[in-house]
Scaffold this motif. Structure first.
Motif, PDB file in Angstrom:
ATOM      1  N   HIS A   1       6.836   9.775   1.641  1.00 14.20           N
ATOM      2  CA  HIS A   1       7.076   9.150   0.820  1.00 14.20           C
ATOM      3  C   HIS A   1       5.628   8.947   0.122  1.00 14.20           C
ATOM      4  N   LYS A   2       6.061   8.508  -1.337  1.00 17.21           N
ATOM      5  CA  LYS A   2       4.586   8.900  -2.067  1.00 17.21           C
ATOM      6  C   LYS A   2       4.028   7.389  -3.074  1.00 17.21           C
ATOM      7  N   ARG A   3       2.770   6.812  -3.025  1.00 17.71           N
ATOM      8  CA  ARG A   3       4.008   5.910  -3.790  1.00 17.71           C
ATOM      9  C   ARG A   3       2.987   6.317  -5.139  1.00 17.71           C
ATOM     10  N   SER A   4       3.604   5.854  -6.379  1.00 17.13           N
ATOM     11  CA  SER A   4       3.732   6.621  -7.731  1.00 17.13           C
ATOM     12  C   SER A   4       2.465   6.898  -8.070  1.00 17.13           C
TER      13      SER A   4
ATOM     14  N   GLU B   1       8.651  -2.557   6.866  1.00 16.16           N
ATOM     15  CA  GLU B   1       8.421  -3.326   5.636  1.00 16.16           C
ATOM     16  C   GLU B   1       7.265  -3.304   4.745  1.00 16.16           C
ATOM     17  N   ILE B   2       6.495  -3.739   5.731  1.00 12.98           N
ATOM     18  CA  ILE B   2       4.811  -3.652   4.396  1.00 12.98           C
ATOM     19  C   ILE B   2       4.808  -2.265   3.696  1.00 12.98           C
ATOM     20  N   MET B   3       4.995  -0.814   4.797  1.00 11.37           N
ATOM     21  CA  MET B   3       5.487   0.535   3.771  1.00 11.37           C
ATOM     22  C   MET B   3       6.065   0.374   2.474  1.00 11.37           C
ATOM     23  N   GLN B   4       6.646  -1.085   2.560  1.00  9.25           N
ATOM     24  CA  GLN B   4       8.653  -0.511   1.514  1.00  9.25           C
ATOM     25  C   GLN B   4       7.863  -1.211   0.437  1.00  9.25           C
ATOM     26  N   GLN B   5       6.584  -2.581   0.735  1.00 10.36           N
ATOM     27  CA  GLN B   5       5.923  -2.890  -0.145  1.00 10.36           C
ATOM     28  C   GLN B   5       4.953  -2.311  -0.695  1.00 10.36           C
ATOM     29  N   PHE B   6       3.797  -1.572   0.254  1.00  9.79           N
ATOM     30  CA  PHE B   6       2.872  -1.235  -0.115  1.00  9.79           C
ATOM     31  C   PHE B   6       3.551   0.379  -1.480  1.00  9.79           C
ATOM     32  N   LEU B   7       4.578   0.963  -0.987  1.00  9.51           N
ATOM     33  CA  LEU B   7       5.042   2.005  -2.299  1.00  9.51           C
ATOM     34  C   LEU B   7       5.529   1.322  -2.974  1.00  9.51           C
ATOM     35  N   ASP B   8       6.039  -0.325  -3.153  1.00  7.36           N
ATOM     36  CA  ASP B   8       6.559  -0.451  -4.386  1.00  7.36           C
ATOM     37  C   ASP B   8       5.855  -1.864  -4.856  1.00  7.36           C
ATOM     38  N   ASP B   9       4.282  -1.620  -4.821  1.00  2.00           N
ATOM     39  CA  ASP B   9       3.012  -1.446  -5.004  1.00  2.00           C
ATOM     40  C   ASP B   9       2.725  -3.647  -5.687  1.00  2.00           C
ATOM     41  N   THR B  10       3.731  -4.134  -4.280  1.00  2.00           N
ATOM     42  CA  THR B  10       3.402  -5.647  -4.238  1.00  2.00           C
ATOM     43  C   THR B  10       2.400  -5.777  -3.104  1.00  2.00           C
TER      44      THR B  10
END
Length: 159
Positions: A155-158, A65-74
């Motif tokens: 997964h990469k943060r854009s 969940e935290i990973m996804q929030q970071f990847l989504d830039d939230t």
């Protein structure tokens, strides 16, 4: 007088990440290192040829969940670290940073340190994914090499 490897590593970290100019990034200090050790002892890796460190790798196990929030830039990198709970099962591993002094690059040192850390953390946690926020072409290439060397998707943060 020539700088020590330790001083050169600190300078490299400042040049690459410019953390002092970006409050959203995690600024590594003693308190952060102590918390990382509580999360898992393999989160901080160092390679030392006997004259001080020539490579540092820092990883942050966290939840999907935290990973996804970071990847989504939230959430920011600092928020990722602050929100990661202690004493839980981690399924995601943030490849936070890998630094290698110029003359020791392209020898696989960072990859070796990271793979050892992934193996160690993976013994204690059901890792399902790796994620990165790369700052350089070398970071992108390193993340891709790790993806090929593990059964984990990167997964990469854009941004």
């Amino acid at each position: 007088m020539a700088k020590s490897n330790f001083e050169r590593m600190l300078q490299l970290a400042d040049e690459v990440f410019a953390v002092k100019n970006d409050p959203a990034q995690l600024d590594i200090n003693q308190e952060v290192l102590e918390r990382l050790m509580r999360i898992h002892p393999a989160t901080v890796q160092e390679y030392n040829y006997g004259n001080g460190p020539v490579a540092w790798v820092l990883l942050i196990p966290t939840t999907l969940e935290i990973m996804q929030q970071f990847l989504d830039d939230t959430i920011s990198e600092k928020e990722l670290f602050d929100q990661t709970p202690l004493a839980t099962k981690y399924e995601a591993l943030y490849l936070c940073s890998a630094l290698v002094l110029q003359e020791y690059r392209r020898k696989g040192i960072a990859k070796q340190l990271t793979l050892q850390a992934i193996e160690s953390i993976g013994k204690d946690h059901p890792l399902k994914a790796l994620f990165v926020w790369t700052f350089s072409k070398e970071g992108d290439l390193g993340a891709e090499a790790l993806a090929r060397s593990t059964a984990l998707t990167v997964h990469k943060r854009s941004k």
